[in-house]
Design an enzyme around this catalytic site. Sequence first.
Site, PDB file in Angstrom:
ATOM      1  N   LYS A 184       0.736  -1.113  -0.049  1.00 17.60           N
ATOM      2  CA  LYS A 184      -0.171   0.192   0.076  1.00 17.60           C
ATOM      3  C   LYS A 184       0.859   1.158  -0.078  1.00 17.60           C
ATOM      4  CE  LYS A 184      -3.945  -2.444   2.358  1.00 17.60           C
ATOM      5  NZ  LYS A 184      -4.540  -2.395   3.660  1.00 17.60           N
ATOM      6  N   TYR A 243     -12.324  -4.138  -3.432  1.00 16.56           N
ATOM      7  CA  TYR A 243     -13.032  -4.733  -2.248  1.00 16.56           C
ATOM      8  C   TYR A 243     -14.432  -5.356  -2.507  1.00 16.56           C
ATOM      9  CZ  TYR A 243      -8.890  -3.018   0.426  1.00 16.56           C
ATOM     10  OH  TYR A 243      -7.823  -2.663   1.061  1.00 16.56           O
ATOM     11  N   ARG A 256      -0.558 -14.705   4.575  1.00 15.45           N
ATOM     12  CA  ARG A 256      -1.433 -13.897   5.513  1.00 15.45           C
ATOM     13  C   ARG A 256      -0.776 -14.115   6.928  1.00 15.45           C
ATOM     14  NH1 ARG A 256      -6.062 -10.786   4.381  1.00 15.45           N
ATOM     15  NH2 ARG A 256      -7.082 -11.775   6.274  1.00 15.45           N
ATOM     16  N   THR A 271      -4.978  -7.775  10.561  1.00 16.83           N
ATOM     17  CA  THR A 271      -5.360  -6.611   9.870  1.00 16.83           C
ATOM     18  C   THR A 271      -4.923  -5.349  10.801  1.00 16.83           C
ATOM     19  OG1 THR A 271      -7.046  -7.559   9.143  1.00 16.83           O
ATOM     20  CG2 THR A 271      -7.354  -5.463   8.830  1.00 16.83           C
ATOM     21  N   ASN A 288      -1.775  -0.408   7.536  1.00 20.46           N
ATOM     22  CA  ASN A 288      -1.229  -1.627   7.575  1.00 20.46           C
ATOM     23  C   ASN A 288      -0.246  -2.124   6.459  1.00 20.46           C
ATOM     24  OD1 ASN A 288      -3.262  -2.431   5.748  1.00 20.46           O
ATOM     25  ND2 ASN A 288      -4.477  -3.441   7.379  1.00 20.46           N
ATOM     26  N   HIS A 317      -1.847  -5.398   1.431  1.00 24.08           N
ATOM     27  CA  HIS A 317      -3.142  -6.137   1.396  1.00 24.08           C
ATOM     28  C   HIS A 317      -2.547  -7.482   0.964  1.00 24.08           C
ATOM     29  CE1 HIS A 317      -6.850  -7.771  -0.029  1.00 24.08           C
ATOM     30  NE2 HIS A 317      -6.147  -7.930  -1.076  1.00 24.08           N
ATOM     31  N   GLU A 345      -9.395 -11.751  -7.037  1.00 27.83           N
ATOM     32  CA  GLU A 345      -8.530 -10.544  -7.123  1.00 27.83           C
ATOM     33  C   GLU A 345      -7.386 -10.533  -8.053  1.00 27.83           C
ATOM     34  OE1 GLU A 345      -8.932  -9.484  -2.440  1.00 27.83           O
ATOM     35  OE2 GLU A 345      -7.040 -10.234  -3.182  1.00 27.83           O
TER      36      GLU A 345
HETATM   37  P1  GDP Z   1      -7.481  -7.545   5.747  1.00 22.88           P
HETATM   38  O1  GDP Z   1      -7.776  -8.631   4.658  1.00 22.88           O
HETATM   39  O2  GDP Z   1      -6.606  -8.048   6.658  1.00 22.88           O
HETATM   40  O3  GDP Z   1      -6.824  -6.349   5.069  1.00 22.88           O
HETATM   41  O4  GDP Z   1      -8.839  -7.103   6.547  1.00 22.88           O
HETATM   42  P2  GDP Z   1     -10.209  -7.280   5.785  1.00 22.88           P
HETATM   43  O5  GDP Z   1     -10.489  -7.773   4.592  1.00 22.88           O
HETATM   44  O6  GDP Z   1     -11.249  -7.878   6.970  1.00 22.88           O
HETATM   45  O7  GDP Z   1     -10.354  -5.654   5.744  1.00 22.88           O
HETATM   46  C1  GDP Z   1     -10.354  -4.638   4.606  1.00 22.88           C
HETATM   47  C2  GDP Z   1     -10.007  -3.377   5.444  1.00 22.88           C
HETATM   48  O8  GDP Z   1     -11.242  -2.881   5.909  1.00 22.88           O
HETATM   49  C3  GDP Z   1      -8.935  -3.269   6.343  1.00 22.88           C
HETATM   50  O9  GDP Z   1      -7.543  -3.232   5.841  1.00 22.88           O
HETATM   51  C4  GDP Z   1      -9.476  -2.086   7.314  1.00 22.88           C
HETATM   52  O10 GDP Z   1      -8.666  -1.170   6.547  1.00 22.88           O
HETATM   53  C5  GDP Z   1     -10.885  -2.153   7.135  1.00 22.88           C
HETATM   54  N1  GDP Z   1     -11.218  -2.859   8.473  1.00 22.88           N
HETATM   55  C6  GDP Z   1     -11.484  -4.111   8.640  1.00 22.88           C
HETATM   56  N2  GDP Z   1     -11.858  -4.322   9.764  1.00 22.88           N
HETATM   57  C7  GDP Z   1     -12.102  -3.045  10.363  1.00 22.88           C
HETATM   58  C8  GDP Z   1     -12.378  -2.860  11.823  1.00 22.88           C
HETATM   59  O11 GDP Z   1     -12.791  -3.480  12.755  1.00 22.88           O
HETATM   60  N3  GDP Z   1     -12.371  -1.576  12.015  1.00 22.88           N
HETATM   61  C9  GDP Z   1     -12.019  -0.433  11.082  1.00 22.88           C
HETATM   62  N4  GDP Z   1     -12.111   0.747  11.249  1.00 22.88           N
HETATM   63  N5  GDP Z   1     -11.680  -0.999   9.774  1.00 22.88           N
HETATM   64  C10 GDP Z   1     -11.479  -2.079   9.814  1.00 22.88           C
HETATM   65 MG    MG Z   2      -9.306  -8.854   3.187  1.00 22.91          MG
END
Ligand code: GDP
Ligand code: MG
Length: 204
Positions: free
Chosen positions: A17, A57, A122, A128, A159, A162, A173
Amino acid sequence: MTQQKHQREDRTLVIIKPDGIQRSLIGEIIKRYERLGFKLVGLKMLVPTPEFIEQHYTLDTAWRQKTGEKTIAGYEKKGLEPPSRDPLEITAKILANLKKYLTAGPVIAMVWQGAHVVEIIRKVTGGTEPLTSDVGTIRGDFVFDSYQMSDNDNRAVRNLIHASGSPGEAEREIPHWFKREELVSYKVFQEKILYDVNLDGILE
Ligand code: GDP
Ligand code: MG
């Protein structure tokens, strides 16, 4: 009968990112995946558009609902009241912030290949939210952002990376980010040590 693909052909999508690039972590991140024995089969730098990120997304039509529910559960686990009880309303805000975050500068998109690559990438990338990512993972070692801080500032959690969350996600994806001809099929010689059944040909 169609022959099942060998696990060595598994693939996943990784995006460094904008913050990962600004933090000079390109080499560090690639090194972490490369040293595991995975093969890089696609790589490019681009500045994505907001539409492209929204499509990314929402390739999984259930993503809005799932992410909203996960986020509400996260607040409740901490004994906090979520900003809304409607999962889709929560996700709309997250998505708007993700679009700003991921279009703020160049990103690097990569496809990595190897057995169990989705799961292992992962694992080494970490959870995350960097605040709670395990020590030793990329997110745990190189950044300290939290949902608390990012929510207060109404922005996405930073973070660095992705990585596809499941083989199904990877399958959706990869074609979103790469044309078929941008992915290269080639051999690396260490694959003989990683996958060869007989491990012959070492001794002279
Ligand atoms: P990843 O696959 O580890 O990136 O996580 P996800 O696919 O579940 O979520 C995608 C993105 O959504 C994350 O990178 C965060 O920016 C956001 N996100 C996910 N869970 C949360 C949460 O509990 N709170 C907030 N504020 N953002 C979240
Ligand atoms: Mg994800």
